[in-house]
Design a protein around this motif. Sequence first.
Motif, PDB file in Angstrom:
ATOM      1  N   LYS A  47      13.237  -5.188   2.449  1.00 48.23           N
ATOM      2  CA  LYS A  47      12.712  -3.837   2.261  1.00 48.23           C
ATOM      3  C   LYS A  47      13.351  -2.870   3.268  1.00 48.23           C
ATOM      4  O   LYS A  47      13.629  -1.708   2.934  1.00 48.23           O
ATOM      5  CB  LYS A  47      11.197  -3.825   2.402  1.00 48.23           C
ATOM      6  N   SER A  48      13.590  -3.328   4.485  1.00 45.17           N
ATOM      7  CA  SER A  48      14.269  -2.491   5.480  1.00 45.17           C
ATOM      8  C   SER A  48      15.678  -2.154   5.011  1.00 45.17           C
ATOM      9  O   SER A  48      16.138  -1.007   5.147  1.00 45.17           O
ATOM     10  CB  SER A  48      14.324  -3.214   6.833  1.00 45.17           C
TER      11      SER A  48
ATOM     12  N   GLU B 210      16.672  -2.054   1.938  1.00 48.55           N
ATOM     13  CA  GLU B 210      16.531  -1.113   0.824  1.00 48.55           C
ATOM     14  C   GLU B 210      16.402   0.315   1.345  1.00 48.55           C
ATOM     15  O   GLU B 210      17.052   1.247   0.835  1.00 48.55           O
ATOM     16  CB  GLU B 210      15.301  -1.483  -0.011  1.00 48.55           C
ATOM     17  N   LYS B 211      15.566   0.512   2.356  1.00 45.93           N
ATOM     18  CA  LYS B 211      15.366   1.853   2.907  1.00 45.93           C
ATOM     19  C   LYS B 211      16.660   2.378   3.542  1.00 45.93           C
ATOM     20  O   LYS B 211      16.957   3.583   3.468  1.00 45.93           O
ATOM     21  CB  LYS B 211      14.244   1.837   3.944  1.00 45.93           C
TER      22      LYS B 211
ATOM     23  N   GLU C  22      16.954   6.242   4.080  1.00 46.14           N
ATOM     24  CA  GLU C  22      15.743   6.501   4.855  1.00 46.14           C
ATOM     25  C   GLU C  22      15.800   5.890   6.250  1.00 46.14           C
ATOM     26  O   GLU C  22      14.978   6.214   7.108  1.00 46.14           O
ATOM     27  CB  GLU C  22      14.516   5.977   4.095  1.00 46.14           C
ATOM     28  N   ILE C  23      16.742   4.974   6.470  1.00 45.58           N
ATOM     29  CA  ILE C  23      16.981   4.389   7.786  1.00 45.58           C
ATOM     30  C   ILE C  23      18.474   4.508   8.067  1.00 45.58           C
ATOM     31  O   ILE C  23      19.301   4.242   7.190  1.00 45.58           O
ATOM     32  CB  ILE C  23      16.559   2.897   7.834  1.00 45.58           C
TER      33      ILE C  23
ATOM     34  N   GLY D 175      19.500   0.794  -5.288  1.00 39.03           N
ATOM     35  CA  GLY D 175      18.031   0.861  -5.307  1.00 39.03           C
ATOM     36  C   GLY D 175      17.448   0.895  -6.701  1.00 39.03           C
ATOM     37  O   GLY D 175      16.369   1.468  -6.916  1.00 39.03           O
TER      38      GLY D 175
ATOM     39  N   GLU E 204       5.730   2.472   5.832  1.00 34.73           N
ATOM     40  CA  GLU E 204       6.860   3.280   5.364  1.00 34.73           C
ATOM     41  C   GLU E 204       8.056   2.406   4.974  1.00 34.73           C
ATOM     42  O   GLU E 204       8.961   2.859   4.268  1.00 34.73           O
ATOM     43  CB  GLU E 204       7.279   4.304   6.418  1.00 34.73           C
ATOM     44  N   ILE E 205       8.039   1.135   5.384  1.00 38.20           N
ATOM     45  CA  ILE E 205       9.060   0.169   4.968  1.00 38.20           C
ATOM     46  C   ILE E 205       8.565  -0.666   3.789  1.00 38.20           C
ATOM     47  O   ILE E 205       9.261  -0.833   2.784  1.00 38.20           O
ATOM     48  CB  ILE E 205       9.443  -0.763   6.138  1.00 38.20           C
ATOM     49  N   THR E 206       7.368  -1.205   3.903  1.00 43.14           N
ATOM     50  CA  THR E 206       6.865  -2.142   2.890  1.00 43.14           C
ATOM     51  C   THR E 206       6.376  -1.458   1.622  1.00 43.14           C
ATOM     52  O   THR E 206       6.281  -2.093   0.571  1.00 43.14           O
ATOM     53  CB  THR E 206       5.705  -2.964   3.460  1.00 43.14           C
ATOM     54  N   ASP E 207       6.011  -0.174   1.730  1.00 46.53           N
ATOM     55  CA  ASP E 207       5.422   0.577   0.611  1.00 46.53           C
ATOM     56  C   ASP E 207       4.058   0.030   0.188  1.00 46.53           C
ATOM     57  O   ASP E 207       3.574   0.312  -0.910  1.00 46.53           O
ATOM     58  CB  ASP E 207       6.351   0.607  -0.615  1.00 46.53           C
TER      59      ASP E 207
END
Length: 283
Positions: A85-86, A88-89, A94-95, A105, A151-154
């Motif tokens: 997930k990290s 993905e962000k 987002e990161i 994505g 905010e990472i895992t949703d």
Amino acid sequence: MRVSYYPGCSLESTARDYDESLRAVFDVLGIELRELEDWNCCGASSAHITDDFLSMALPMRNLEIAEKENNDLLIPCMACFNRLKSAEKAAIGEIKTDVKTSYKGKIKIKHILDFLSEDGNLALIERFVKKPLTGLKIVSYYGCLYARPPEITDVTDYEDPRSMDKLINILGAESRPWSFKTDCCGGNLALTRIDIVKRLGNNLFDMAVEAGADCIAVACPLCHANLDTRQKEISDEYGKGYYLPVFYITELIGLSMGHSDVEKWLRRHLVDPMGLLRSVGLM
């Protein structure tokens, strides 16, 4: 139904009972698991502690492979889930990262708890319950990496996740409320700071007993390892005499289905659950 599957390293070694029970349950449900071809370690926990680039490059490669399959990607390990997930962000901006990727994505990344607790899948599981787990009083232990950081895992219910509780209830067991369901077990400190793992484990066992539970359900190989393999050691050190078998949620689903391989999975546990299961007529 077809889904992609990233097992992660632990499920091919110390957590084979998790992998085998998961595959068995999905087979009964008629859901096709397509293991990612040529997947690699996600880097948890060594890479994200020691090398920022590798901490993103390793999970990102798996996402690129998964996106080519164009299915939802299911992940059983909490640490792997958090790392992918990290990534993905990072891929969607987002990161910040220096890793270049072709991942767009376009697929959904799900922990198996989220997938199995979807309304349609809950109803599907319920259809295959042959032996309700009546008499078991279970606390759901999610650990700290499933829901946080949100905010990472949703994950929206990160303070009080309910996915595993829903599964336990449809299996016929009693899901006991408790306030430690997202506390940390010590995770990757199992070999480097055993003192911390013991202290955290003792807190979890104390609160599980206080909640009226006779066993613990998990969906993470790290959590299972710390709570199962260290339980006698913690009992001896703190003078408590804990007897709290630790089940993977997929083992409990398989048990409720009357699957023939249940005993094979459970024989790998250090805290033998057979006494508890016999006491409530499930073995």
